[in-house]
Each structure stands twice: as structure tokens, then as C-alpha cells.
Write an enzyme that holds these catalytic residues in place. Structure first.
Site, short mmCIF file in Angstrom:
data_model
loop_
_atom_site.label_atom_id
_atom_site.label_comp_id
_atom_site.label_asym_id
_atom_site.label_seq_id
_atom_site.Cartn_x
_atom_site.Cartn_y
_atom_site.Cartn_z
CG ASP A 83 -2.03 -1.10 1.08
OD1 ASP A 83 -1.96 -1.91 0.13
OD2 ASP A 83 -2.90 -1.18 1.96
CG ASP A 103 -6.56 0.04 0.93
OD1 ASP A 103 -6.87 -1.13 1.17
OD2 ASP A 103 -6.97 1.02 1.60
CG HIS A 161 -11.19 0.88 -0.29
ND1 HIS A 161 -11.12 -0.44 0.07
CD2 HIS A 161 -10.35 1.54 0.57
CE1 HIS A 161 -10.29 -0.58 1.10
NE2 HIS A 161 -9.80 0.60 1.41
CG HIS A 207 -14.73 -0.06 1.04
ND1 HIS A 207 -13.91 -0.19 2.14
CD2 HIS A 207 -14.87 -1.30 0.53
CE1 HIS A 207 -13.55 -1.46 2.27
NE2 HIS A 207 -14.12 -2.16 1.30
CG HIS A 234 -8.53 5.19 2.45
ND1 HIS A 234 -9.55 4.94 3.35
CD2 HIS A 234 -7.94 3.98 2.24
CE1 HIS A 234 -9.57 3.65 3.66
NE2 HIS A 234 -8.61 3.04 3.00
CE LYS A 259 -3.92 -4.32 0.99
NZ LYS A 259 -4.76 -3.38 1.78
CB CYS A 310 -2.24 -2.99 5.09
SG CYS A 310 -3.98 -2.49 4.97
#
Ligand code: VGL
Ligand code: ZN
Length: 205
Positions: free
Chosen positions: A17, A56, A58, A62, A79, A104, A149
């Protein structure tokens, strides 16, 4: 002090990330974020067999986004919305040697701190069998955030049977106090090492 393991083709580097929204100026900017990028670039010069980077990623709305700005555990400002600037790698991150980009947190109703599966333990990303099929034995983890993470991904790498190390100085943390994360990693059998040791350990005499 851990000894610095010599890196070869059976080792993977997992960059977690490192994205604009987690860097200063981003929606969830972590102060130390910018400082780790040159460190991660240096790590990528070592002879890892595979370099994997997660993003990351989304959808809008989310489940991990705070409703009405209300702070709550595991809720964050909006974010890393898919395909926006915030979700992109920063220009300063070297990308030429990244062989797999793994996104992810794409399902609207469940978050995914780990690169290996969602927070409910479901939706295996396939990363562990892929690394195994590539002949990988050890996984070295760096990136953002050490306490979220990176921690989840390193624990899952160890649980999947890889010898796992976290490069502490190549990680940025959300909480200034790293002790909880270090304890959890240590309890998971993960080595906490410094990039300098690894780089020096791999320099020709
Ligand atoms: C992360 C909070 C929310 C991370 C991702 O990359 O550690 N933290 N989404
Ligand atoms: Zn997120």
C-alpha cells in the site's frame, strides 16, 4: 539483533500500500510515508525472485469509510478509491521490477488489510499459492501501514508457511507507538529487521 539473511531468488519482497493517499498530502497521509520510498527503492535492487506490490482499491461508499465523519474502529476517511490519484503509486516509487500488482478491499461490504485474504478470513487472494509456485520460501514485507496492512499481511505470510521478515525502517505506521505491532509480529514468529542490515549483508565483500 537479527542476522541479515542473504537474498536470492527464493525470496520475495512484498510492498504494501505505498499509494498517494497514504503519503503526506493524501486523504490518510502518514507522516513517515515519504521517507520510506527511497528505502524501498534501494531494497528493490536486491536479487529478490519476485517483487509484489499491493494497492488498497476501494469502491466509492466502501464499508471502511467513516459515515458522517464519525471516528470508529476500522473506519477511515474516504481513501484509495479505485482508479483515482489517491490509489495510484507515487511517482517516486520505482516500479520497473514490480512483477505483480495485487489490489484489495474491492468488495463494498468487507475490508481487506491483508494481501492474502479479507478481514473475515474469506476471499483468498491466491497470493500464497502463487508465491509457492514461484519457488518462494521467504517473504520480506515493507510499506504502509505497519500497524494495519503490513502487520496483517506479514502475519498471514507467516501463517501460510513462509519465513517472514518485516523491514521496520521501510514501514510507515499510523500510530507513533510501534510496540503493539512489534509484539504481534514477534508473537507471529516474524523477524523484525532493518533495511541497512539487509543491504549491507548483500553487498559484495
Ligand atoms: C490501510 C487503513 C485503511 C493500510 C488501508 O494500508 O494499512 N489502513 N486502509
Ligand atoms: Zn483502506
Amino acid at each position: 539483533m537479527s542476522t541479515a539473511p542473504a537474498i536470492d531468488g527464493r525470496d520475495a519482497l512484498l510492498i504494501v500500500d505505498v499509494q498517494n493517499d497514504f503519503l503526506p498530502g493524501g486523504a490518510l497521509g502518514v507522516a513517515q510515508g515519504a521517507r520510506i520510498i527511497p528505502v524501498i527503492n534501494r531494497l528493490q535492487d536486491l536479487p529478490f525472485g519476485r517483487i509484489v506490490a499491493t494497492q488498497d482499491w476501494h469502491p466509492r461508499g466502501h464499508v471502511s469509510f467513516m459515515a458522517d465523519g464519525m471516528p470508529a474502529p476500522d473506519r477511515w476517511p474516504e481513501h484509495c478509491v479505485a482508479a483515482t490519484w489517491g490509489a495510484a503509486f507515487p511517482d517516486a516509487l520505482a516500479q520497473a521490477r514490480i512483477g505483480l500488482v495485487l489490489r484489495k478491499g474491492m468488495l463494498p461490504g468487507i475490508d481487506s488489510y491483508s494481501a492474502f485474504h479479507d478481514n473475515d478470513g474469506g476471499h483468498d487472494s491466491g497470493l500464497a499459492p502463487w508465491l509457492s509456485a514461484c519457488g518462494i520460501r521467504r517473504v520480506f514485507v515493507c510499506g504502509i501501514a505497519l500497524d494495519y496492512c503490513v502487520r496483517a499481511s506479514a502475519l498471514d505470510a507467516a501463517a501460510a508457511g513462509f519465513d517472514t521478515f518485516v523491514l521496520d525502517d521501510a514501514c510507515a505506521a499510523i500510530n507513533d507507538d510501534r510496540r503493539d505491532a512489534h509484539r504481534a509480529l514477534h508473537d507471529g514468529g516474524i523477524g523484525i529487521i532493518a533495511t541497512r542490515d539487509l543491504v549491507e549483508g548483500n553487498e559484495a565483500p
